[in-house]
Design an enzyme around this catalytic site. Structure first.
Site, PDB file in Angstrom:
ATOM      1  N   ASP A 165     -12.772 -52.975 -15.366  1.00  0.00           N
ATOM      2  CA  ASP A 165     -13.932 -52.182 -15.787  1.00  0.00           C
ATOM      3  C   ASP A 165     -13.470 -51.095 -16.768  1.00  0.00           C
ATOM      4  O   ASP A 165     -12.584 -50.297 -16.461  1.00  0.00           O
ATOM      5  CB  ASP A 165     -14.552 -51.561 -14.532  1.00  0.00           C
ATOM      6  CG  ASP A 165     -15.751 -50.681 -14.812  1.00  0.00           C
ATOM      7  OD1 ASP A 165     -16.209 -50.624 -15.967  1.00  0.00           O
ATOM      8  OD2 ASP A 165     -16.240 -50.045 -13.853  1.00  0.00           O
ATOM      9  N   HIS A 170     -18.143 -45.469 -12.237  1.00  0.00           N
ATOM     10  CA  HIS A 170     -17.028 -46.196 -12.845  1.00  0.00           C
ATOM     11  C   HIS A 170     -15.741 -45.382 -12.823  1.00  0.00           C
ATOM     12  O   HIS A 170     -15.768 -44.152 -12.936  1.00  0.00           O
ATOM     13  CB  HIS A 170     -17.375 -46.571 -14.291  1.00  0.00           C
ATOM     14  CG  HIS A 170     -18.617 -47.395 -14.412  1.00  0.00           C
ATOM     15  ND1 HIS A 170     -18.614 -48.766 -14.371  1.00  0.00           N
ATOM     16  CD2 HIS A 170     -19.920 -47.028 -14.545  1.00  0.00           C
ATOM     17  CE1 HIS A 170     -19.855 -49.219 -14.483  1.00  0.00           C
ATOM     18  NE2 HIS A 170     -20.667 -48.170 -14.589  1.00  0.00           N
TER      19      HIS A 170
END
Length: 577
Positions: free
Chosen positions: A221, A393
């Site tokens: 990610d 994130h």
């Protein structure tokens, strides 16, 4: 995945523009026993996440999400990955594995299953519940396979193992994909919150165990890779949210993603402490929170949740509305409230809490909403003026830890815009991954893993597929350009009644303009330009009505551009008499 021998066309600005390193031919046939990894969405953008793995003639799909349209894509509902590269091979797809339940990872599944409904859909309990409810709206009953962290399941030649990861939605999973060619670890969306609300932390121990086996390719990610340090814990938002509830004099309206269960739980907890009732507004919010509550991921005290009819009769100071529309979507509840098109009329003393991130491309729409609410006298609390949002994130510090734990041979940063991908790549290199093993690529570019070694193998088409109402893929970039021109320049329709033998006008030209504004009298000058062009059109025997329509359209287009610096969409109708 696509063994076509031809090269992808390269479009350059001029002959001096160098060929980009990712302007590649289509990949050749995959080496026997090799693994091909091809992202079809999610690279260079936030959304549309989809990656296809090919091995021994079979395909495994990881996620299938949507991208939400920007202002310059009028009339579009969502944007899908391009399925064209796998359409002829849908029979070879062994499963669609979903890492979590956000729309940018599951929103495209209904459109793919319309092409083959019996593809197994694999995911965690909450993820499958969310996608099953979505599929019901499309009248599709999926074949599902529920998995949890620690599970190991084979799908054709792909061995998969699942790991718990922490994100802004519960029940997220990372997945390891084992093949004869090597092992891939894909994180999905994740962060390393050490104090998550559900006490479910990212399984770094599992990552370390996999590292002992050897991770040949690491898909990570990238969304926060350019943010230093560590992402703030979700629980750190509690004081700011509580401050809003403690000081709000009237009604509170909270806007969030319809799948952000953790954030909505914090809002519910604050409402409970301050004696307020809550109501969910918006179909997706009502549906998703109902699912989350039923499965035990969301806790609502008894008697706190009421419907809209009941909340309208309650004192404003004792109510909270939790709605969709945090990204400024025009049809969502929040936008309609801002435009005074909703049954809830926002006014002086109301408080609007925007409890979500700001997705790139949506800034203008969100600021318009903030301005509208401020105009009506409401206080707007958002990420820019209060600590009411944290990212889901991993930031650079967390990613660095992961690289040092996983020790991958090669890295493919995914899920992010170019600035995120390159920042993530820099972190990988800094932790010791050789430069030649770090692949910053675009959608459609394939990376082949053969005997534990990765390399770029070619490129296939991976464009944007627009969903416009009930149609998919009919709207094109050309159509988008036409719509942009219509919205910015307007349209002019010209009716010309022409002598079928001489090409002369029998009646004055008629102009029908919509959205085109100019000073009075422009039609007379435009008519003269068209009459002159018709006079030079030549004998009628050599010109058809279609030729004359093209001539008039071309003439008026040039005249408008030269005289008025305008380029409306022009349509000409020639009637022969």
């Amino acid at each position: 995945m696509n063994d076509a021998p031809h090269e992808t066309k390269v479009h350059t600005l001029n002959n001096k523009t160098p060929r980009h390193e990712l302007d590649l031919p289509a990949p050749r046939k995959l080496v026997d026993g090799g693994l091909r990894v091809t992202p079809l969405g999610g690279l260079g953008e936030i959304g549309r996440n989809m990656t296809v793995f090919e091995h021994k003639g079979k395909l495994l799909i990881l996620d299938c999400g949507v991208l939400f349209p920007e202002e310059n894509q009028p009339g579009i509902d969502v944007i899908l990955p391009d399925f064209s590269a796998i359409r002829s091979r849908l029979k070879d797809v062994v499963a669609i594995v979903l890492t979590h339940g956000h729309e940018d990872h599951i929103g495209g599944v209904p459109y793919l299953l319309k092409e083959r409904q019996d593809i197994p859909v694999v995911g965690s309990r909450l993820t499958l519940a969310l996608i099953t409810a979505k599929l019901e709206e499309h009248k599709i009953k999926p074949k599902t396979v529920q998995v949890a962290e620690g599970d190991e399941v084979d799908f054709g030649p792909f061995g998969t193992e699942f790991f718990a990861v922490n994100h802004s939605i519960p029940d997220g999973l990372a997945v390891a994909i084992r093949t004869d060619a090597g092992t891939v670890l894909a994180t999905g969306d994740f962060k390393m919150d050490q104090f998550p609300l559900d006490r479910r932390i990212t399984d770094l121990g599992g990552f370390a165990r996999l590292a002992d086996e050897g991770v040949d390719l690491f898909l990570t990610d990238s969304t926060n890779a350019d943010v230093p340090g560590f992402t703030t814990s979700e629980e750190d938002l509690a004081p700011a949210i509580d401050q809003v509830f403690r000081t709000a004099p009237r009604r509170i309206v909270v806007s969030s993603f319809a799948s952000h269960v953790h954030r909505i739980q914090q809002v519910i907890d604050a409402a409970d402490r301050h004696g307020r009732k809550i109501a969910f507004v918006g179909r997706s919010m009502v549906r998703n929170m109902g699912i989350a509550q039923e499965l035990g991921f969301l806790t609502i005290p008894k008697g706190m949740l009421v419907d809209m009819k009941a909340i309208e009769k309650m004192p404003d100071a004792s109510t909270v509305l939790i709605c969709t529309g945090s990204q400024g979507e025009p049809m969502a509840a929040l936008s309609r409230m801002a435009n005074r098109e909703h049954i809830i009329e926002i006014g002086e003393g109301d408080t609007i809490l925007l409890a979500s991130s700001l997705i790139p491309g949506n800034e203008n729409a969100i600021y318009r909403i903030i301005n509208s609410f401020t105009r009506w006298g409401a206080q707007v609390v958002h990420k820019g003026n209060a600590k009411v949002h944290v990212s889901g994130h991993a930031s650079a510090g967390e990613l660095t830890y992961c690289y040092n734990i996983v020790k991958p041979t090669a890295v493919l940063p995914y899920h992010g815009e170019w600035r995120h991908l390159t920042a993530n790549a820099a972190l990988a290199r800094k932790t010791g991954v050789p430069d030649e093993n770090v692949f910053v690529i675009e959608d459609g570019v394939s990376v082949d893993l053969v005997d534990g070694k990765s390399s770029i193998s070619g490129r296939i088409p991976a464009g944007h597929i627009f969903v416009d109402g009930s149609t998919m893929g009919v709207a094109t970039e050309t159509a988008m350009n036409d719509r942009r021109v219509l919205s910015e320049e307007g349209t002019i329709t010209i009716l010309a009644i022409v002598d079928s033998t001489t090409n002369r006008l029998l009646e004055p030209l008629e102009f029908f303009a919509r959205g085109f504004v100019e000073e009075k009298g422009w039609e007379e000058n435009a008519s003269k330009a068209i009459t002159d062009a018709l006079a030079g059109a030549g004998p009628r025997s050599k010109t058809s009505s279609e030729d004359l329509e093209a001539l008039i359209t071309r003439t008026i287009g040039r005249w408008l551009s030269r005289r008025h610096r305008r380029n409306p969409v022009v349509t000409t109708i020639v009637v022969d008499e």
